[in-house]
Design a protein around this motif. Structure first.
Motif, PDB file in Angstrom:
ATOM      1  N   GLN A  95     -26.426  49.160 -38.853  1.00 47.02           N
ATOM      2  CA  GLN A  95     -26.097  50.452 -38.040  1.00 47.02           C
ATOM      3  C   GLN A  95     -25.492  50.095 -36.619  1.00 47.02           C
ATOM      4  OE1 GLN A  95     -29.966  52.159 -37.910  1.00 47.02           O
ATOM      5  NE2 GLN A  95     -29.646  53.325 -39.883  1.00 47.02           N
ATOM      6  N   LYS A  96     -25.825  49.056 -36.181  1.00 42.59           N
ATOM      7  CA  LYS A  96     -25.387  48.635 -34.919  1.00 42.59           C
ATOM      8  C   LYS A  96     -23.754  48.449 -35.101  1.00 42.59           C
ATOM      9  CE  LYS A  96     -24.385  44.756 -33.563  1.00 42.59           C
ATOM     10  NZ  LYS A  96     -23.096  44.093 -33.507  1.00 42.59           N
ATOM     11  N   ASP A  97     -23.307  47.688 -36.071  1.00 40.78           N
ATOM     12  CA  ASP A  97     -22.077  47.338 -36.671  1.00 40.78           C
ATOM     13  C   ASP A  97     -21.229  48.738 -36.514  1.00 40.78           C
ATOM     14  OD1 ASP A  97     -22.268  44.859 -36.177  1.00 40.78           O
ATOM     15  OD2 ASP A  97     -22.523  44.247 -38.373  1.00 40.78           O
ATOM     16  N   THR A  98     -21.881  49.692 -37.454  1.00 40.43           N
ATOM     17  CA  THR A  98     -21.133  50.843 -37.618  1.00 40.43           C
ATOM     18  C   THR A  98     -20.677  51.637 -36.492  1.00 40.43           C
ATOM     19  OG1 THR A  98     -22.148  51.196 -39.850  1.00 40.43           O
ATOM     20  CG2 THR A  98     -21.615  53.215 -38.986  1.00 40.43           C
ATOM     21  N   VAL A  99     -21.726  51.794 -35.534  1.00 36.23           N
ATOM     22  CA  VAL A  99     -21.657  52.373 -34.206  1.00 36.23           C
ATOM     23  C   VAL A  99     -20.592  51.909 -33.456  1.00 36.23           C
ATOM     24  CG1 VAL A  99     -22.929  52.913 -32.021  1.00 36.23           C
ATOM     25  CG2 VAL A  99     -24.132  53.528 -34.093  1.00 36.23           C
ATOM     26  N   GLN A 100     -20.662  50.387 -33.417  1.00 34.77           N
ATOM     27  CA  GLN A 100     -19.582  49.761 -32.860  1.00 34.77           C
ATOM     28  C   GLN A 100     -18.273  50.244 -33.320  1.00 34.77           C
ATOM     29  OE1 GLN A 100     -20.576  45.721 -32.267  1.00 34.77           O
ATOM     30  NE2 GLN A 100     -18.130  45.016 -31.647  1.00 34.77           N
ATOM     31  N   GLU A 101     -17.956  49.951 -34.454  1.00 33.36           N
ATOM     32  CA  GLU A 101     -16.746  50.428 -35.062  1.00 33.36           C
ATOM     33  C   GLU A 101     -16.192  51.664 -34.952  1.00 33.36           C
ATOM     34  OE1 GLU A 101     -14.424  48.419 -36.680  1.00 33.36           O
ATOM     35  OE2 GLU A 101     -15.432  46.821 -36.342  1.00 33.36           O
ATOM     36  N   LEU A 102     -17.231  52.814 -35.011  1.00 30.74           N
ATOM     37  CA  LEU A 102     -16.873  54.055 -34.690  1.00 30.74           C
ATOM     38  C   LEU A 102     -16.296  54.368 -33.055  1.00 30.74           C
ATOM     39  CD1 LEU A 102     -19.830  55.929 -36.768  1.00 30.74           C
ATOM     40  CD2 LEU A 102     -17.273  56.159 -37.175  1.00 30.74           C
ATOM     41  N   THR A 103     -17.297  53.625 -32.285  1.00 30.71           N
ATOM     42  CA  THR A 103     -16.847  53.687 -30.990  1.00 30.71           C
ATOM     43  C   THR A 103     -15.498  53.050 -30.451  1.00 30.71           C
ATOM     44  OG1 THR A 103     -19.067  53.506 -30.182  1.00 30.71           O
ATOM     45  CG2 THR A 103     -17.522  52.965 -28.571  1.00 30.71           C
ATOM     46  N   GLU A 104     -15.175  51.827 -31.112  1.00 26.55           N
ATOM     47  CA  GLU A 104     -13.817  51.276 -30.922  1.00 26.55           C
ATOM     48  C   GLU A 104     -12.612  52.171 -31.563  1.00 26.55           C
ATOM     49  OE1 GLU A 104     -14.071  47.299 -32.706  1.00 26.55           O
ATOM     50  OE2 GLU A 104     -15.659  46.763 -31.183  1.00 26.55           O
ATOM     51  N   SER A 105     -12.955  52.691 -32.808  1.00 27.91           N
ATOM     52  CA  SER A 105     -12.084  53.454 -33.323  1.00 27.91           C
ATOM     53  C   SER A 105     -11.660  54.832 -32.419  1.00 27.91           C
ATOM     54  CB  SER A 105     -12.457  54.141 -34.624  1.00 27.91           C
ATOM     55  OG  SER A 105     -11.503  54.841 -35.353  1.00 27.91           O
ATOM     56  N   ALA A 106     -12.824  55.433 -31.862  1.00 29.31           N
ATOM     57  CA  ALA A 106     -12.646  56.546 -31.004  1.00 29.31           C
ATOM     58  C   ALA A 106     -11.965  56.324 -29.812  1.00 29.31           C
ATOM     59  CB  ALA A 106     -13.929  57.260 -30.991  1.00 29.31           C
ATOM     60  N   ALA A 107     -12.331  54.979 -29.269  1.00 28.60           N
ATOM     61  CA  ALA A 107     -11.505  54.874 -27.869  1.00 28.60           C
ATOM     62  C   ALA A 107      -9.995  54.592 -28.236  1.00 28.60           C
ATOM     63  CB  ALA A 107     -12.145  53.422 -27.281  1.00 28.60           C
ATOM     64  N   THR A 108      -9.752  53.945 -29.404  1.00 27.00           N
ATOM     65  CA  THR A 108      -8.296  53.737 -29.795  1.00 27.00           C
ATOM     66  C   THR A 108      -7.585  55.023 -29.701  1.00 27.00           C
ATOM     67  OG1 THR A 108      -8.812  51.597 -30.586  1.00 27.00           O
ATOM     68  CG2 THR A 108      -6.871  52.571 -31.415  1.00 27.00           C
ATOM     69  N   HIS A 109      -8.239  55.932 -30.839  1.00 28.65           N
ATOM     70  CA  HIS A 109      -7.835  57.305 -31.017  1.00 28.65           C
ATOM     71  C   HIS A 109      -7.326  58.013 -29.788  1.00 28.65           C
ATOM     72  CE1 HIS A 109      -7.321  56.547 -35.434  1.00 28.65           C
ATOM     73  NE2 HIS A 109      -8.386  56.076 -35.500  1.00 28.65           N
ATOM     74  N   ILE A 110      -8.567  58.312 -28.912  1.00 32.40           N
ATOM     75  CA  ILE A 110      -8.740  59.055 -27.762  1.00 32.40           C
ATOM     76  C   ILE A 110      -7.513  58.324 -26.518  1.00 32.40           C
ATOM     77  CG2 ILE A 110      -9.627  59.500 -25.456  1.00 32.40           C
ATOM     78  CD1 ILE A 110     -12.157  59.611 -27.378  1.00 32.40           C
ATOM     79  N   GLY A 111      -7.254  56.904 -26.817  1.00 29.19           N
ATOM     80  CA  GLY A 111      -6.340  56.342 -25.910  1.00 29.19           C
ATOM     81  C   GLY A 111      -4.799  56.771 -26.526  1.00 29.19           C
ATOM     82  N   ASN A 112      -4.707  56.791 -27.845  1.00 30.27           N
ATOM     83  CA  ASN A 112      -3.484  57.171 -28.396  1.00 30.27           C
ATOM     84  C   ASN A 112      -3.043  58.836 -27.928  1.00 30.27           C
ATOM     85  OD1 ASN A 112      -2.942  54.648 -29.324  1.00 30.27           O
ATOM     86  ND2 ASN A 112      -3.831  55.160 -31.274  1.00 30.27           N
ATOM     87  N   ILE A 113      -4.135  59.537 -27.830  1.00 28.79           N
ATOM     88  CA  ILE A 113      -3.817  60.915 -27.776  1.00 28.79           C
ATOM     89  C   ILE A 113      -3.517  60.975 -26.275  1.00 28.79           C
ATOM     90  CG2 ILE A 113      -4.936  63.016 -27.613  1.00 28.79           C
ATOM     91  CD1 ILE A 113      -6.461  62.265 -30.006  1.00 28.79           C
ATOM     92  N   ALA A 114      -4.231  60.308 -25.489  1.00 29.16           N
ATOM     93  CA  ALA A 114      -3.967  60.401 -24.033  1.00 29.16           C
ATOM     94  C   ALA A 114      -2.625  60.092 -23.762  1.00 29.16           C
ATOM     95  CB  ALA A 114      -4.933  59.416 -23.194  1.00 29.16           C
ATOM     96  N   THR A 115      -2.004  58.808 -24.307  1.00 23.92           N
ATOM     97  CA  THR A 115      -0.847  58.317 -24.189  1.00 23.92           C
ATOM     98  C   THR A 115       0.368  59.305 -24.550  1.00 23.92           C
ATOM     99  OG1 THR A 115      -1.430  56.197 -24.476  1.00 23.92           O
ATOM    100  CG2 THR A 115       0.810  56.697 -24.720  1.00 23.92           C
ATOM    101  N   ILE A 116      -0.080  60.232 -25.795  1.00 27.73           N
ATOM    102  CA  ILE A 116       0.777  61.263 -26.150  1.00 27.73           C
ATOM    103  C   ILE A 116       0.924  62.326 -25.285  1.00 27.73           C
ATOM    104  CG2 ILE A 116       1.015  63.151 -27.881  1.00 27.73           C
ATOM    105  CD1 ILE A 116       0.080  60.788 -29.945  1.00 27.73           C
ATOM    106  N   VAL A 117      -0.135  62.763 -24.672  1.00 25.10           N
ATOM    107  CA  VAL A 117      -0.423  63.861 -23.637  1.00 25.10           C
ATOM    108  C   VAL A 117       0.341  63.603 -22.479  1.00 25.10           C
ATOM    109  CG1 VAL A 117      -1.805  65.147 -22.406  1.00 25.10           C
ATOM    110  CG2 VAL A 117      -2.493  64.932 -24.748  1.00 25.10           C
ATOM    111  N   THR A 118       0.324  62.270 -21.968  1.00 27.16           N
ATOM    112  CA  THR A 118       0.993  61.768 -20.841  1.00 27.16           C
ATOM    113  C   THR A 118       2.262  61.799 -21.054  1.00 27.16           C
ATOM    114  OG1 THR A 118      -1.059  60.514 -20.213  1.00 27.16           O
ATOM    115  CG2 THR A 118       0.915  60.024 -19.274  1.00 27.16           C
TER     116      THR A 118
END
Length: 73
Positions: A8-31
């Motif tokens: 479960q810890k690994d799943t949460v970690q993967e989801l968090t990393e994935s979310a951070a990557t996607h949010i970063g990409n979205i922020a780059t697009i918006v910027t």
């Protein structure tokens, strides 16, 4: 074998990393979009200023130009 907690810890970690990557990409697009809109708006305003100045120069030239009298047509 990996325990349930670690899995479960690994799943949460993967989801968090994935979310951070996607949010970063979205922020780059918006910027980039904000930057492009600002650039286009600035270019448009520059065009408007240049057109206004050209119209003012044309009006000033017209006032300085000698006028033809109605007899000279």
């Amino acid at each position: 074998m990996v325990g349930r907690f670690e899995s479960q810890k690994d799943t949460v970690q993967e989801l968090t990393e994935s979310a951070a990557t996607h949010i970063g990409n979205i922020a780059t697009i918006v910027t980039g979009a904000v930057r492009d809109v600002a650039r286009e708006t600035g270019d448009w305003l520059t065009d408007l200023i240049e057109m206004r100045e050209a119209a003012q120069r044309a009006q000033a030239d017209e006032l300085r130009a000698p006028r033809e009298s109605p007899d000279q047509g």
